[in-house]
Design an enzyme around this catalytic site. Structure first.
Site, PDB file in Angstrom:
ATOM      1  N   ASP A 227     -24.513 -19.559 -25.651  1.00  0.00           N
ATOM      2  CA  ASP A 227     -23.424 -19.237 -24.728  1.00  0.00           C
ATOM      3  C   ASP A 227     -22.907 -17.817 -24.945  1.00  0.00           C
ATOM      4  O   ASP A 227     -21.933 -17.415 -24.316  1.00  0.00           O
ATOM      5  CB  ASP A 227     -22.283 -20.251 -24.887  1.00  0.00           C
ATOM      6  CG  ASP A 227     -21.367 -20.293 -23.674  1.00  0.00           C
ATOM      7  OD1 ASP A 227     -21.837 -20.029 -22.556  1.00  0.00           O
ATOM      8  OD2 ASP A 227     -20.165 -20.583 -23.843  1.00  0.00           O
TER       9      ASP A 227
ATOM     10  N   SER B 282     -17.981 -20.224 -17.836  1.00  0.00           N
ATOM     11  CA  SER B 282     -19.179 -21.047 -17.708  1.00  0.00           C
ATOM     12  C   SER B 282     -18.873 -22.269 -16.849  1.00  0.00           C
ATOM     13  O   SER B 282     -17.838 -22.917 -17.033  1.00  0.00           O
ATOM     14  CB  SER B 282     -19.666 -21.499 -19.090  1.00  0.00           C
ATOM     15  OG  SER B 282     -19.957 -20.395 -19.910  1.00  0.00           O
TER      16      SER B 282
ATOM     17  N   GLN C  76     -27.862 -21.199 -17.035  1.00  0.00           N
ATOM     18  CA  GLN C  76     -26.410 -21.333 -16.899  1.00  0.00           C
ATOM     19  C   GLN C  76     -25.962 -20.729 -15.572  1.00  0.00           C
ATOM     20  O   GLN C  76     -26.423 -19.655 -15.184  1.00  0.00           O
ATOM     21  CB  GLN C  76     -25.688 -20.611 -18.035  1.00  0.00           C
ATOM     22  CG  GLN C  76     -24.168 -20.719 -17.987  1.00  0.00           C
ATOM     23  CD  GLN C  76     -23.500 -19.799 -19.006  1.00  0.00           C
ATOM     24  OE1 GLN C  76     -23.409 -18.604 -18.788  1.00  0.00           O
ATOM     25  NE2 GLN C  76     -23.068 -20.362 -20.119  1.00  0.00           N
TER      26      GLN C  76
END
Length: 298
Positions: free
Chosen positions: A211, A235, A285
């Site tokens: 991330d 996110s 993502q």
């Protein structure tokens, strides 16, 4: 002035403790708070803790090969995160788990994870990009020290805080300068000190690191940054596929690209290679990426 920064070993002990969820009851776990944390919980932390919770409910000979997570609300550093695991399926070769992460009884993330008994099979992979070796690149921290005058003062403490994951990139800190660049990034990363031999912890730390830097890839063609107050980013979902074994305390290459951005969202993809060129993980993502309007503008 005496240096009060934690040592690399202390940083890794703190990260290992952060990701090692506590068993409260059958399939119910609690993730600790980050020491000194404030504001929103880092999304990679919640993903990694959820993966550890799912792994604790699964036989050790079944290795996690994929996870798919949706962020619903920002987590708060003021409270620990509780993880409830549902054992959806245990077959001859695969097990599937669902995990709900919550704070104060309110869900902040849900995740599905699949586990697989290792078996032989057909094999091929993409080729690792040709970029400089990590030993030939400066550390991310040294570059941050040199670039501190480009950063708003309110972010100085965050910007210079020692981190348990070290990054080294051939294109350092391009996002600080407002340049419009291709939607591609490559960076080496590893834990700053040895982790030990627990493969579950190595996987959790890799999930934690996925991330980092990924969402910024879709902002590169536009020359904008949240650090300069130009973007609101978050996110929305996050997927990781674990292909093969690795060590998170040895250099791994994170190669990311962004095929699309629009309608307030940006799509990002990543491949993770070992130093000898094995593709060990893939990442995808989609994130929120909104342009902030200047106050008082027309």
């Amino acid at each position: 002035m005496q240096n009060t920064h934690p040592t690399p070993e202390e940083l890794i002990r703190a990260l290992s403790t952060l990701l090692d969820v506590e068993t409260l009851d059958t399939d119910l776990y609690r993730g600790p708070r980050k020491g000194g944390g404030s504001g929103r919980v880092f999304g990679g932390q919640v993903i990694a803790q959820a993966l550890m919770a799912a792994s604790k409910s699964t036989e050790l000979d079944r290795i996690p090969h994929s996870l798919h997570a949706y962020f619903m609300r920002p987590g708060s550093e003021d409270f620990p995160v509780v993880y409830r695991v549902m054992r959806d399926y245990d077959g001859g070769s695969f097990s599937t788990r669902r995990v709900i992460a919550q704070q104060l009884g309110v869900p902040i993330l849900n995740m599905a994870a699949s586990f697989h008994k290792l078996e032989p099979g057909l094999s091929h992979q993409d080729t690792m990009p040709d970029i400089p070796d990590p030993d030939d690149l400066p550390s991310d921290y040294s570059l941050r020290q040199k670039a501190i005058d480009l950063v708003p003062e309110k972010y100085h403490e965050f910007f210079l805080a020692p981190r348990p994951i070290e990054f080294r990139s051939p294109e350092p800190l391009a996002w600080l300068k407002g340049e419009k660049l291709p939607p591609v990034q490559n960076a080496w990363f590893r834990a700053v000190a040895p982790i030990g031999e627990d493969p579950q912890l190595h996987r959790a730390i890799l999930a934690y690191a996925t991330d980092m830097q990924l969402l910024g890839t879709c902002a590169r063609p536009h020359g904008l940054s949240w650090m300069r107050g130009e973007l609101m980013t978050a996110s929305l979902d996050h997927a990781v596929w674990l292909h093969d074994e690795f060590r998170a305390d040895e250099w791994l290459l994170y190669s990311t690209d962004s095929p699309w951005a629009g309608r307030g969202r940006g799509m990002n993809r990543g491949k993770i290679f070992t130093r000898d060129g094995r593709l060990v993980a893939s990442v995808a993502q989609e994130g929120l990426i909104r342009v902030m309007r200047a106050k008082g503008g027309a």
